[in-house]
Design an enzyme around this catalytic site. Structure first.
Site, PDB file in Angstrom:
ATOM      1  N   PHE A 195       0.871  -1.177   0.000  1.00  0.00           N
ATOM      2  CA  PHE A 195       0.000   0.000   0.000  1.00  0.00           C
ATOM      3  C   PHE A 195       0.913   1.235   0.000  1.00  0.00           C
ATOM      4  CE2 PHE A 195      -2.910   3.091   1.905  1.00  0.00           C
ATOM      5  CZ  PHE A 195      -4.043   2.849   1.165  1.00  0.00           C
ATOM      6  N   ARG A 202     -12.476  -4.704  -6.494  1.00  0.00           N
ATOM      7  CA  ARG A 202     -12.332  -5.407  -5.214  1.00  0.00           C
ATOM      8  C   ARG A 202     -13.698  -5.633  -4.583  1.00  0.00           C
ATOM      9  NH1 ARG A 202      -8.380  -2.558  -0.991  1.00  0.00           N
ATOM     10  NH2 ARG A 202     -10.078  -1.058  -1.056  1.00  0.00           N
ATOM     11  N   TYR A 245     -10.702   1.019  11.068  1.00  0.00           N
ATOM     12  CA  TYR A 245     -11.905   1.427  10.315  1.00  0.00           C
ATOM     13  C   TYR A 245     -12.275   0.476   9.186  1.00  0.00           C
ATOM     14  CZ  TYR A 245      -8.262   3.661   7.391  1.00  0.00           C
ATOM     15  OH  TYR A 245      -7.152   3.913   6.651  1.00  0.00           O
ATOM     16  N   LYS A 246     -11.445  -0.549   8.944  1.00  0.00           N
ATOM     17  CA  LYS A 246     -11.776  -1.523   7.900  1.00  0.00           C
ATOM     18  C   LYS A 246     -12.599  -2.646   8.535  1.00  0.00           C
ATOM     19  CE  LYS A 246      -7.951   0.029   5.070  1.00  0.00           C
ATOM     20  NZ  LYS A 246      -6.546  -0.107   4.657  1.00  0.00           N
ATOM     21  N   ASP A 306       2.064  -4.998   8.636  1.00  0.00           N
ATOM     22  CA  ASP A 306       0.914  -4.105   8.513  1.00  0.00           C
ATOM     23  C   ASP A 306      -0.324  -4.995   8.408  1.00  0.00           C
ATOM     24  OD1 ASP A 306      -1.143  -2.438   7.664  1.00  0.00           O
ATOM     25  OD2 ASP A 306       0.180  -1.165   6.470  1.00  0.00           O
TER      26      ASP A 306
END
Ligand SMILES: *Cc1c(COP(=O)(O)O)cnc(C)c1O
Length: 416
Positions: free
Chosen positions: A131, A377, A228-229, A203
């Site tokens: 990322f 996705r 928050y995911k 991560d």
């Protein structure tokens, strides 16, 4: 070969199905983007009222003590710990993933620099497909330190063994790749990094709350991740950082604000780090946002992670099967590994018109997302995604592909 009736039967037999009731999801939406922003636990609304009305409105400054605000980053870190295989006192919820990665990477480089056996090592290893924020933060540290560190970007994950030479100081990898959903073997990779004398930072942005993680068993060195995911903490909710007990006394991070001080209210001129995980903090925490993280954690703690993982794999298997069967011949290519051990909780298909197709899906209430280049996705959150929704998403995609008018839909979507 699953039929629509089979999907309904799977839902009827699903022991996790009642959990969906605990989430606020709009009617007419099939939400397959919990890997980017998790849905809102219903309890978060009530919690936000308490925090704003009672704790802030009535308690005012007293709430730092009476409502436990001061200890909140650590208390919630302890709640998160079992989901990632950490012990109590090893995790805090604070700052963003990017900021926490900066702290972890700086601390890891310092540990290596202070060890005579590794002091001359200068390579930080990550993937080109990491990322981007992870790469940017590493580049920033390298430039800032001006000590000749360099970033080695692996072109593919199987290049890691060759890259692990005597110059490797730190390996920094995302456990589940944000684009493809490919998952590393955390234990094996960590062991290989250690064998080569490097420290290992993970991560967990696409892992925490999505797949089983055991940081302690893997003997990892540091980890960071989002709330928050898959943890449903709310938009921009603070992230977490894990520092195992064995590294805590030597954990030295450069963002040493007063919240990391051993006596913040002594107002001393010089900095002395707090004992334990508090030294990973920096300054005053965003209490309103931080408090809502608890509502997401509370839902997760009702179910064993292994059960969530089993359903997640069943959902992703089903989606792959249905898309490959019903959408065959339309140029979709699976980007996500088929072996379960190498798959996170989302499925990616590439298509030359991936962006337009995703816009058309969203216009029809099936919300996934798009990542360059050409990747659609679809995130599957076992807490609230049903098998019938997987069926519906695949059928909607099939209809859009067959009708072939998604370009026009995309243009219309772009205007509004
Ligand atoms: C989502 C994500 C981030 C987000 O970082 P923020 O600082 O919270 O914006 C970081 N790393 C990975 C791998 C991600 O998927």
């Amino acid at each position: 070969m699953h039929t629509q009736e089979d999907c309904l039967a799977l839902d009827a037999a699903d022991p996790l199905a009642p959990l969906r009731e605990q989430f606020a999801l709009p009617a007419g939406v099939t939400y397959l983007d919990g890997n980017s922003l998790g849905a809102r636990p219903k309890a978060a609304l009530q919690r936000s009222r308490e925090v704003l009305e009672e704790e802030w409105g009535y308690g005012l400054i007293r709430s730092w003590n009476t409502a436990g605000w001061y200890d909140l980053p650590c208390r919630l870190g302890d709640k998160l710990a079992p989901l990632i295989g950490a012990a109590k006192g090893e995790v805090v919820i604070t700052d963003s993933t990017s900021v926490n990665l900066f702290k972890a990477l700086a601390a890891a480089l310092k540990l290596q620099a202070e060890n005579p056996a590794t002091a001359r090592r200068r390579t930080i290893i990550t993937e080109r497909d990491s990322f981007p924020t992870d790469i940017y933060m590493a580049q920033a540290i390298i430039e800032w330190l001006e000590r000749g560190y360099r970033l080695e970007l692996l072109e593919s994950w199987d290049q890691l063994p060759q890259a692990l030479d005597g110059d490797a100081a730190v390996v920094m990898l995302t456990h589940v790749n944000y684009r493809t959903g490919r998952m590393f073997d955390m234990r094996a990779v960590t062991a290989a990094a250690h064998e080569a004398g490097a420290l290992m930072i993970w991560d967990l942005a696409h892992s925490a709350g999505a797949v089983e993680v055991d940081l302690q068993a893997a003997k990892a060195d540091f980890a960071v991740g989002c709330t928050y995911k898959y943890l449903n903490g709310g938009p921009g909710s603070p992230a977490f950082i894990w520092v195992p007990q064995r590294h805590q006394d030597d954990f030295c991070q450069p963002l040493s604000g007063w919240w990391a001080h051993r006596q913040p209210f002594a107002m001393e001129t010089s900095f002395h780090p707090a004992a334990g995980i508090r030294r990973a903090l920096c300054g005053t925490q965003p209490i309103a946002s931080l408090a809502l993280v608890e509502s997401g954690l509370d839902v997760h703690l009702q179910v064993p992670m292994a059960q969530l993982r089993a359903k997640s794999l069943a959902l992703t298997d089903l989606f792959i099967e249905l898309v490959e069967r019903h959408c065959a011949g339309h140029g979709l290519e699976l980007q996500t590994p088929r072996p379960h051990a190498q798959r996170g909780s989302h499925v990616s298909f590439s298509h030359p018109d991936g962006y337009a197709l995703m816009q058309a899906l969203i216009a029809q209430g099936v919300i996934g997302d798009y990542r360059e280049p050409q990747v659609m996705r679809f995130g599957f959150t076992p807490l609230y995604t049903s098998y019938a929704e997987v069926w519906h998403a695949a059928q909607t995609l099939k209809r859009i592909l067959e009708q072939g008018d998604y370009q026009r839909d995309a243009e219309r979507g772009a205007v509004t």
